[in-house]
Design a protein around this motif. Sequence first.
Motif, mmCIF file in Angstrom:
data_model
loop_
_atom_site.group_PDB
_atom_site.id
_atom_site.type_symbol
_atom_site.label_atom_id
_atom_site.label_comp_id
_atom_site.label_asym_id
_atom_site.label_seq_id
_atom_site.Cartn_x
_atom_site.Cartn_y
_atom_site.Cartn_z
ATOM 1 N N HIS A 154 0.834 -1.166 -0.044
ATOM 2 C CA HIS A 154 0.000 -0.251 0.120
ATOM 3 C C HIS A 154 0.897 1.368 0.127
ATOM 4 N N ILE A 155 1.962 1.175 0.712
ATOM 5 C CA ILE A 155 2.818 2.495 0.714
ATOM 6 C C ILE A 155 3.394 2.481 -0.459
ATOM 7 N N CYS A 173 1.254 6.318 -7.155
ATOM 8 C CA CYS A 173 0.032 6.992 -7.672
ATOM 9 C C CYS A 173 0.436 8.387 -7.474
ATOM 10 N N ARG A 174 1.365 8.762 -6.560
ATOM 11 C CA ARG A 174 1.982 10.409 -6.778
ATOM 12 C C ARG A 174 2.804 10.688 -7.879
ATOM 13 N N CYS A 187 -1.687 3.158 -11.327
ATOM 14 C CA CYS A 187 -2.269 3.713 -10.073
ATOM 15 C C CYS A 187 -3.879 2.713 -10.144
ATOM 16 N N ARG A 243 2.103 1.638 -3.587
ATOM 17 C CA ARG A 243 1.015 2.045 -4.446
ATOM 18 C C ARG A 243 0.785 3.493 -4.221
ATOM 19 N N ASP A 244 0.543 3.778 -3.145
ATOM 20 C CA ASP A 244 0.591 5.471 -2.921
ATOM 21 C C ASP A 244 1.694 6.161 -3.290
ATOM 22 N N ASP A 245 3.070 5.901 -3.375
ATOM 23 C CA ASP A 245 4.156 6.427 -3.948
ATOM 24 C C ASP A 245 3.982 6.522 -5.473
#
Length: 520
Positions: free
Chosen positions: A426-427, A433-434, A441, A429-431
């Motif tokens: 999850h960490i 997406c940014r 994403c 994926r968030d990176d």
Amino acid sequence: MSLKVTPTGFGNNSDKKSVKEIIKRFAGETTAHGIPHVIERPKLISKIFWFTLVAAAFAVFCWQTRKLLQNVYASNTKIELINSQSVAFPAVTVCNLNKLKRSKLGNSTRWKEIVTIENRLDILQEGQNITASVEIPRNETLNRRKRENEQYQWYYDSFVNHFSDLDIVGNNNAAGYTETGVSEDDWYYTVINPTRQEFEEMGHQVQDFILDCRFNARQCKDRHFKTTQNQEYGNCFTFNGNNDEGEVERVTKAGSSYGLHLTLFIEHDEYLGSLTEEAGVRVMPHDRDIMPHPEDVGLSLAPGFSTNIGIRQVEIRRLSRPHGNCTFGGEDIGFLSNNSYNYSILSCQKKCFLDQLSTNCSCVTEGYLDYDGIRLCDRSDRMCRQSVEKDFYSNELECECPAPCRELVYNTQTTSARWPDDRNYHILRDDLCRTGNHKACTVLNDVHVARENLVNLKIYFQELNYELVEQVPDNTLESVIGTTGGLLGLYVGFSLITVVETFILIYDVIVQMCKRILPK
């Protein structure tokens, strides 16, 4: 009192005495050790002994000198470890193992056959899912299960029949080889051969493929990558390549924390099953001045893993003629290229093959810049292409491709671990997406999909020192002269002064003989 003049000739005792006196004077004045004994000893047996000794010593001198001259151009290899505080980072070429994006093919006539095959592969996959869902007795074989499932069998037969229509399978060719002896695993040449422009438009793009890039703990951008086309992998991207700006990235520290870190998105849903057997990426560290050939010397990396590639630089310096046969750029063997890359053995071999293919078949299999204006081979060139390939693989094309006089190679050591971890997904994926890649994403909605699509790569120097492998001549002009002089002194007792004396003796004898032969 009158003087009687005797004509000059071979029978004149005075002339004979003059030659004899010249030789006697030489024997008394020469610095050679054995020759005076041959001339001045009073007894014949003593003269014979010394003559035999001098002749034997001279024969040994001639034999050893001949051995020396035979190896005068011999060379030896010197290996040296060079310590450095800063080393130029190699070029790194990365390719997606998939050539073309499925969504870009469309329904055009040119790609109709590939699209048809892909659709049948989808149906075949659906048939496999249907078969898997049917309860089957344990003692039945797989072939029996396929026959009992009529729907699946129909899909399977349709797929095979389509290949048979293309004359790619069947025809009593169970071994997978054509009548020319060349494997037809690269059968897509008989169907379609994409051009450079088609790869540029329909292949994987750098902004989608490279999600994250860091070099020496600094962010790197798309502009740091040079795009090239490869017939095996489509669009490939080279970091620190030979570009117009001429910038060379360097590292001052070794270890996995430094070097090049890449997060790659292979877009697995875009793969073409008919053209791609493996999923992942191909990577090749290489000298930035040579053309990359990842299909020949690259490393394949699987998705779902973080791969560390430790490299060590080896610089090889070879001797040119007369000590060796290396080339300084290929000009001496007629290697000419329109691109900005330097000579390499692989580039030379590929160019030799493509030149022969262009001459015999009026087509080529690679869209290199050197062959602009020459069409790519298609189905109609199949037999001609296979004939040239057979000659190339059996070394019948007589390609002259010597090693370069200077070459940089990179030895690699590879380790890998599963990636991403369930707790870290999850960490990650968030990176991602940014970074702004909306497709990544959206697609990477769970850890299993992420492992099917992501490759993490770290490539770095294990040590900053590098190995220098250098060919050096065994003999120089100075060493040859010194060794020859030593042999002369050891066996014959000659020095440089003695050699000069010998030449003067020969000159005096020739002058005296000319006086006897030529009339006054």
